[in-house]
Write a protein that holds these residues in place. Structure first.
Motif, PDB file in Angstrom:
ATOM      1  N   VAL A 288       0.844  -1.204   0.000  1.00 18.74           N
ATOM      2  CA  VAL A 288       0.000   0.000   0.000  1.00 18.74           C
ATOM      3  C   VAL A 288       0.874   1.249   0.000  1.00 18.74           C
ATOM      4  CG1 VAL A 288      -1.662   1.331   1.373  1.00 18.74           C
ATOM      5  CG2 VAL A 288      -2.006  -1.115   1.031  1.00 18.74           C
ATOM      6  N   ALA A 289       1.948   1.240   0.780  1.00 20.52           N
ATOM      7  CA  ALA A 289       2.864   2.384   0.810  1.00 20.52           C
ATOM      8  C   ALA A 289       3.543   2.595  -0.546  1.00 20.52           C
ATOM      9  CB  ALA A 289       3.918   2.184   1.901  1.00 20.52           C
ATOM     10  N   ILE A 290       3.930   1.509  -1.192  1.00 20.84           N
ATOM     11  CA  ILE A 290       4.551   1.619  -2.516  1.00 20.84           C
ATOM     12  C   ILE A 290       3.556   2.193  -3.521  1.00 20.84           C
ATOM     13  CG2 ILE A 290       5.466   0.261  -4.439  1.00 20.84           C
ATOM     14  CD1 ILE A 290       6.696  -1.593  -2.293  1.00 20.84           C
ATOM     15  N   CYS A 291       2.319   1.752  -3.464  1.00 16.72           N
ATOM     16  CA  CYS A 291       1.291   2.290  -4.368  1.00 16.72           C
ATOM     17  C   CYS A 291       1.035   3.760  -4.088  1.00 16.72           C
ATOM     18  CB  CYS A 291      -0.005   1.493  -4.243  1.00 16.72           C
ATOM     19  SG  CYS A 291       0.114  -0.178  -4.885  1.00 16.72           S
ATOM     20  N   LEU A 292       1.044   4.157  -2.823  1.00 19.57           N
ATOM     21  CA  LEU A 292       0.850   5.559  -2.462  1.00 19.57           C
ATOM     22  C   LEU A 292       2.005   6.420  -2.982  1.00 19.57           C
ATOM     23  CD1 LEU A 292      -0.865   7.631  -0.941  1.00 19.57           C
ATOM     24  CD2 LEU A 292       0.469   7.113   1.100  1.00 19.57           C
ATOM     25  N   VAL A 293       3.226   5.944  -2.830  1.00 18.33           N
ATOM     26  CA  VAL A 293       4.384   6.678  -3.355  1.00 18.33           C
ATOM     27  C   VAL A 293       4.298   6.785  -4.872  1.00 18.33           C
ATOM     28  CG1 VAL A 293       6.896   6.570  -3.665  1.00 18.33           C
ATOM     29  CG2 VAL A 293       5.893   6.137  -1.423  1.00 18.33           C
ATOM     30  N   TYR A 294       3.908   5.712  -5.533  1.00 21.57           N
ATOM     31  CA  TYR A 294       3.730   5.733  -6.989  1.00 21.57           C
ATOM     32  C   TYR A 294       2.697   6.777  -7.391  1.00 21.57           C
ATOM     33  CZ  TYR A 294       2.226   4.088 -11.613  1.00 21.57           C
ATOM     34  OH  TYR A 294       1.868   4.011 -12.935  1.00 21.57           O
ATOM     35  N   TYR A 295       1.589   6.824  -6.672  1.00 21.25           N
ATOM     36  CA  TYR A 295       0.529   7.787  -6.954  1.00 21.25           C
ATOM     37  C   TYR A 295       1.031   9.221  -6.789  1.00 21.25           C
ATOM     38  CZ  TYR A 295      -3.714  10.502  -6.302  1.00 21.25           C
ATOM     39  OH  TYR A 295      -4.682  11.462  -6.380  1.00 21.25           O
ATOM     40  N   LEU A 296       1.828   9.465  -5.763  1.00 13.94           N
ATOM     41  CA  LEU A 296       2.337  10.811  -5.516  1.00 13.94           C
ATOM     42  C   LEU A 296       3.441  11.214  -6.486  1.00 13.94           C
ATOM     43  CD1 LEU A 296       2.433  10.705  -1.613  1.00 13.94           C
ATOM     44  CD2 LEU A 296       0.755  11.873  -3.070  1.00 13.94           C
ATOM     45  N   VAL A 297       4.233  10.267  -6.940  1.00 10.63           N
ATOM     46  CA  VAL A 297       5.398  10.557  -7.786  1.00 10.63           C
ATOM     47  C   VAL A 297       5.046  10.646  -9.266  1.00 10.63           C
ATOM     48  CG1 VAL A 297       7.598   9.541  -8.549  1.00 10.63           C
ATOM     49  CG2 VAL A 297       7.043   9.632  -6.145  1.00 10.63           C
ATOM     50  N   ILE A 298       3.993   9.978  -9.690  1.00 13.56           N
ATOM     51  CA  ILE A 298       3.683   9.876 -11.118  1.00 13.56           C
ATOM     52  C   ILE A 298       3.458  11.245 -11.760  1.00 13.56           C
ATOM     53  CG2 ILE A 298       1.203   9.551 -10.899  1.00 13.56           C
ATOM     54  CD1 ILE A 298       1.418   7.439 -13.107  1.00 13.56           C
ATOM     55  N   SER A 299       2.909  12.196 -11.036  1.00 12.16           N
ATOM     56  CA  SER A 299       2.665  13.513 -11.619  1.00 12.16           C
ATOM     57  C   SER A 299       3.959  14.329 -11.760  1.00 12.16           C
ATOM     58  CB  SER A 299       1.647  14.291 -10.790  1.00 12.16           C
ATOM     59  OG  SER A 299       2.133  14.511  -9.490  1.00 12.16           O
ATOM     60  N   TYR A 300       4.989  13.963 -11.017  1.00 15.25           N
ATOM     61  CA  TYR A 300       6.251  14.699 -11.093  1.00 15.25           C
ATOM     62  C   TYR A 300       7.218  14.136 -12.121  1.00 15.25           C
ATOM     63  CZ  TYR A 300       4.654  16.954  -6.859  1.00 15.25           C
ATOM     64  OH  TYR A 300       3.917  17.657  -5.960  1.00 15.25           O
ATOM     65  N   ILE A 301       7.365  12.808 -12.152  1.00 14.72           N
ATOM     66  CA  ILE A 301       8.354  12.240 -13.081  1.00 14.72           C
ATOM     67  C   ILE A 301       7.721  11.565 -14.283  1.00 14.72           C
ATOM     68  CG2 ILE A 301      10.105  11.980 -11.316  1.00 14.72           C
ATOM     69  CD1 ILE A 301       9.526   9.021 -11.212  1.00 14.72           C
ATOM     70  N   GLY A 302       6.398  11.556 -14.359  1.00 19.17           N
ATOM     71  CA  GLY A 302       5.723  11.041 -15.540  1.00 19.17           C
ATOM     72  C   GLY A 302       5.365   9.574 -15.433  1.00 19.17           C
ATOM     73  N   PHE A 303       4.498   9.155 -16.348  1.00 14.97           N
ATOM     74  CA  PHE A 303       3.966   7.802 -16.325  1.00 14.97           C
ATOM     75  C   PHE A 303       5.028   6.752 -16.607  1.00 14.97           C
ATOM     76  CE2 PHE A 303       2.371   4.201 -18.767  1.00 14.97           C
ATOM     77  CZ  PHE A 303       1.540   3.629 -17.829  1.00 14.97           C
TER      78      PHE A 303
ATOM     79  N   GLN B 169       2.593  13.344 -17.948  1.00 14.55           N
ATOM     80  CA  GLN B 169       3.874  13.571 -18.609  1.00 14.55           C
ATOM     81  C   GLN B 169       4.985  13.845 -17.601  1.00 14.55           C
ATOM     82  OE1 GLN B 169       4.306  13.202 -21.937  1.00 14.55           O
ATOM     83  NE2 GLN B 169       2.173  12.529 -21.907  1.00 14.55           N
ATOM     84  N   GLY B 170       4.674  14.438 -16.492  1.00 12.38           N
ATOM     85  CA  GLY B 170       5.665  14.738 -15.472  1.00 12.38           C
ATOM     86  C   GLY B 170       6.071  16.195 -15.505  1.00 12.38           C
ATOM     87  N   SER B 171       5.909  16.872 -14.388  1.00  8.96           N
ATOM     88  CA  SER B 171       6.246  18.301 -14.329  1.00  8.96           C
ATOM     89  C   SER B 171       7.738  18.532 -14.235  1.00  8.96           C
ATOM     90  CB  SER B 171       5.528  18.953 -13.146  1.00  8.96           C
ATOM     91  OG  SER B 171       5.919  18.326 -11.940  1.00  8.96           O
ATOM     92  N   ILE B 172       8.516  17.535 -13.861  1.00  6.38           N
ATOM     93  CA  ILE B 172       9.963  17.706 -13.746  1.00  6.38           C
ATOM     94  C   ILE B 172      10.600  18.028 -15.099  1.00  6.38           C
ATOM     95  CG2 ILE B 172      10.593  15.285 -14.017  1.00  6.38           C
ATOM     96  CD1 ILE B 172      12.678  15.754 -11.808  1.00  6.38           C
ATOM     97  N   TYR B 173      10.044  17.508 -16.167  1.00  7.63           N
ATOM     98  CA  TYR B 173      10.588  17.757 -17.499  1.00  7.63           C
ATOM     99  C   TYR B 173      10.379  19.212 -17.903  1.00  7.63           C
ATOM    100  CZ  TYR B 173      10.627  12.713 -17.459  1.00  7.63           C
ATOM    101  OH  TYR B 173      10.828  11.423 -17.115  1.00  7.63           O
TER     102      TYR B 173
END
Length: 162
Positions: free
Chosen positions: A90-105, A153-157
């Motif tokens: 569950v923690a890994i899925c939560l981190v994935y959910y939070l990170v996906i918008s920053y580094i992209g799909f 797409q990820g906002s980091i780019y």
């Protein structure tokens, strides 16, 4: 005869597989008949996604039926719940959910799948890399290219100027 029927009903995998098979066949029939009533291509049809899900459910139910056929008796369910593993996933899925918008799909999904495959016990790195890459690419092709779903797409780019 009655004992054989009882053993058959006790085999949960067989019953679940049969129910899912019926639902999958009904879903396939419904999608095809409903699409035929419309005058459009499959790629524009609102019945494409239910058809794909029904086909996947069909394949999985056949697999479940074959697995239950190979076992004479259903295995006893293990009442030992591994809460630590559940919270970790569950923690890994939560981190994935939070990170996906920053580094992209694409990048976040590959990293997510690599971590999950390692936790599931896959030890061969080449197999993990292959599975994570192929699964991510398949999802990207299916949703972004075929179904025209906008994936993050990820906002980091943007901040890096890429």
């Amino acid at each position: 005869m009655k004992e054989k029927a009882r053993n058959l009903l006790r085999n949960n995998d067989l019953v679940e597989g049969a129910i899912f098979l019926v639902v999958a066949v009904l879903g396939i029939i419904f999608s095809i008949i409903s699409h035929q009533k419309m005058d459009m291509e499959w790629k524009l049809s609102p019945y494409l996604f239910p058809l794909v899900i029904s086909l996947i459910l069909f394949a999985l139910s056949i697999s479940l039926l074959l697995e239950s056929r190979n076992r004479r008796y259903a295995a006893k369910r293990d009442d030992d719940t591994h809460w630590r593993a559940i919270f970790l996933y569950v923690a890994i899925c939560l981190v994935y959910y939070l990170v996906i918008s920053y580094i992209g799909f694409i990048v976040s999904t590959v990293i997510f799948l690599v971590v999950v495959f390692r936790l599931l016990g896959v030890r061969k790195w080449w197999l993990i890399a292959l599975l994570a890459s192929v699964a991510t690419l398949a999802i990207y092709i299916l949703f972004a290219m075929l179904l025209h779903v906008m994936l993050p797409q990820g906002s980091i780019y943007y901040y890096l100027g890429l």
